[in-house]
Design an enzyme around this catalytic site. Structure first.
Site, PDB file in Angstrom:
ATOM      1  N   LYS A 179      32.975  40.910  50.664  1.00 33.77           N
ATOM      2  CA  LYS A 179      32.036  41.825  49.983  1.00 33.77           C
ATOM      3  C   LYS A 179      31.739  41.333  48.565  1.00 33.77           C
ATOM      4  O   LYS A 179      32.403  40.418  48.068  1.00 33.77           O
ATOM      5  CB  LYS A 179      32.644  43.222  49.936  1.00 33.77           C
ATOM      6  CG  LYS A 179      33.935  43.301  49.120  1.00 33.77           C
ATOM      7  CD  LYS A 179      34.628  44.636  49.267  1.00 33.77           C
ATOM      8  CE  LYS A 179      35.953  44.627  48.516  1.00 33.77           C
ATOM      9  NZ  LYS A 179      36.718  45.871  48.722  1.00 33.77           N
TER      10      LYS A 179
ATOM     11  N   TYR B 212      25.358  37.954  16.458  1.00 37.57           N
ATOM     12  CA  TYR B 212      24.963  39.341  16.204  1.00 37.57           C
ATOM     13  C   TYR B 212      26.082  40.108  15.522  1.00 37.57           C
ATOM     14  O   TYR B 212      27.249  39.972  15.894  1.00 37.57           O
ATOM     15  CB  TYR B 212      24.625  40.053  17.514  1.00 37.57           C
ATOM     16  CG  TYR B 212      23.333  39.610  18.128  1.00 37.57           C
ATOM     17  CD1 TYR B 212      22.120  39.879  17.507  1.00 37.57           C
ATOM     18  CD2 TYR B 212      23.326  38.935  19.341  1.00 37.57           C
ATOM     19  CE1 TYR B 212      20.919  39.482  18.092  1.00 37.57           C
ATOM     20  CE2 TYR B 212      22.134  38.528  19.935  1.00 37.57           C
ATOM     21  CZ  TYR B 212      20.940  38.811  19.300  1.00 37.57           C
ATOM     22  OH  TYR B 212      19.771  38.418  19.870  1.00 37.57           O
TER      23      TYR B 212
HETATM   24  C1  LIG Z   1      38.024  45.232  48.980  1.00 32.72           C
HETATM   25  C2  LIG Z   1      38.939  45.701  50.018  1.00 32.72           C
HETATM   26  C3  LIG Z   1      40.012  44.892  50.421  1.00 32.72           C
HETATM   27  C4  LIG Z   1      40.368  43.592  49.756  1.00 32.72           C
HETATM   28  O1  LIG Z   1      41.144  43.872  48.592  1.00 32.72           O
HETATM   29  P1  LIG Z   1      41.777  42.715  47.673  1.00 32.72           P
HETATM   30  O2  LIG Z   1      42.543  43.464  46.664  1.00 32.72           O
HETATM   31  O3  LIG Z   1      40.627  41.968  47.082  1.00 32.72           O
HETATM   32  O4  LIG Z   1      42.596  41.865  48.537  1.00 32.72           O
HETATM   33  C5  LIG Z   1      40.779  45.350  51.474  1.00 32.72           C
HETATM   34  N1  LIG Z   1      40.524  46.534  52.074  1.00 32.72           N
HETATM   35  C6  LIG Z   1      39.519  47.346  51.688  1.00 32.72           C
HETATM   36  C7  LIG Z   1      39.298  48.639  52.373  1.00 32.72           C
HETATM   37  C8  LIG Z   1      38.704  46.967  50.634  1.00 32.72           C
HETATM   38  O5  LIG Z   1      37.717  47.771  50.245  1.00 32.72           O
END
Ligand SMILES: *Cc1c(COP(=O)(O)O)cnc(C)c1O
Length: 362
Positions: free
Chosen positions: A35, A255
């Site tokens: 994701k 800035y």
């Molecule tokens: C994003 C996510 C993960 C992965 O988590 P990490 O901490 O990046 O390993 C696993 N499970 C769910 C439901 C998530 O939303």
């Protein structure tokens, strides 16, 4: 290709990290989480690198669309499930598998008469209090799934841990106990661990693990880096010096004139800013590597530029390469100074930053 800011993506490191997670997770199946644009590394790039995973997962339908359009046919799990009949039909057309965490999603499944057989992952809220059926509502949800007219391809259960990255595991043990009490006797396959869970206690993470961050080579723990876990950073964020200035004592940079030279100084101006996703306040002691040498940031990060004090460093000129994070400057360290976490820095990189694959795609 611009010689300015770009993210070099080491696809072999991504693959090596998947192997490392497999080793730690000892026989559990692996759902590679891609994701948020593959945690900034590129959604399709990450999905291709994790072709050896048992399944991929994204948070949103739009991400699944991109993957399917790129020809990625792997089992693909939608972690937040679908919202509304339109998304549900689209998920079926894309051959996705679904997390089911609320009653409205069960209603969509009950109305479903199409050919696609979803694999369903019923989510139990064991204490994160975000998504999922509470323990008392779970049996009814499970019964509704068992009664579906269109039987699912599989029914599995998952939960998500809130504090698996913390050394005190009291809350995690309470979550695991609640999950176990809820699903322990059902004989369904389970999924528990994210990256932190996998590395903190690999044996209590269920049949399927769901690593994200670790696959990209970073550590979810405040006191450890990816390399300490046997992982390799997969992204090197680089840019170049675009100007070098000599500043007399007392002159300010940037800035707000928040930094003033306390001696006659040399300052390198670097093409990288918050328009690329960097954080405006990088924190005290933040530095970058200019020509391989550590140089402290000075003044505010602006949209397209930042400045580093290179007084006394040899060989710094226009075109000198800069590393903003990567193997020599861990993203966990950069994040810590900025008061954030590696997750946020990696995901925040904007679309303006070209992702350059190494080795290049075939
Ligand atoms: C994003 C996510 C993960 C992965 O988590 P990490 O901490 O990046 O390993 C696993 N499970 C769910 C439901 C998530 O939303």
């Amino acid at each position: 290709m611009s010689r300015l800011i770009r993210a070099l993506i080491d696809t072999r490191a991504l693959q090596a990290n998947l192997s490392r997670v497999r080793e730690v997770a000892a026989g559990r199946r692996v759902i590679a989480v891609v994701k948020a644009n593959g945690y900034g590394h590129g959604l399709v790039t990450a999905a291709r690198a994790f072709a050896g995973a048992d399944m991929l997962a994204v948070a949103r339908l739009e991400e699944a669309v991109v993957l399917r359009e790129a020809g990625i046919g792997a089992p693909l799990l939608l972690l937040e499930g679908v919202f509304g009949p339109e998304e549900f039909a689209q998920a079926a057309a894309l051959h996705l598998d679904l997390v089911v965490h609320e009653a409205a999603q069960l209603a969509l499944l009950e109305a479903w008469r199409g050919p696609w057989r979803f694999a369903l992952w019923l989510k139990v809220d064991s204490g994160m209090n975000r998504l999922g059926f509470r323990a008392e509502d779970f049996p009814a949800a499970r019964a509704r799934v068992a009664a579906l007219a269109a039987p699912p391809a599989a029914v599995r259960v998952l939960t998500h841990l809130a504090t698996a990255d913390e050394p005190d595991d009291t809350a995690t043990r309470a979550q695991l106990a609640r999950f176990e009490a809820c699903v322990g006797r059902l004989g369904l396959e389970t999924s528990i661990g994210n990256s932190a869970g996998i590395f903190a206690s690999p044996r209590s993470q269920g049949d399927w693990v769901r690593p994200g961050l670790a696959l990209y080579g970073a550590s979810p723990f405040a006191d450890r880096r990816g390399v300490d876990l046997g992982l390799q950073p997969a992204m090197t964020l680089v840019s170049s010096v675009i100007a070098v200035r000599s500043l007399p004592h007392g002159e300010a940079v940037g800035y707000g004139a928040t930094w003033r030279a306390v001696r006659d100084s040399r300052v390198a101006v670097i093409a990288a800013g918050y328009g690329d996703g960097l954080i405006r306040d990088c924190g005290a002691g933040a530095s970058v590597l200019v020509g391989g040498q550590r140089a402290p940031l000075v003044g505010r990060v602006s949209m397209d530029m930042l400045a580093a004090d290179v007084t006394g460093l040899a060989g710094i000129e226009v075109g000198t390469p800069v590393q903003l994070w990567g193997p020599q400057l861990p993203v966990e360290e950069v994040a810590g100074r900025a008061g954030t976490i590696a997750y946020e820095l990696l995901c925040s990189l904007t679309g303006r930053v070209p992702r350059v694959l190494n080795p290049p795609p075939a």
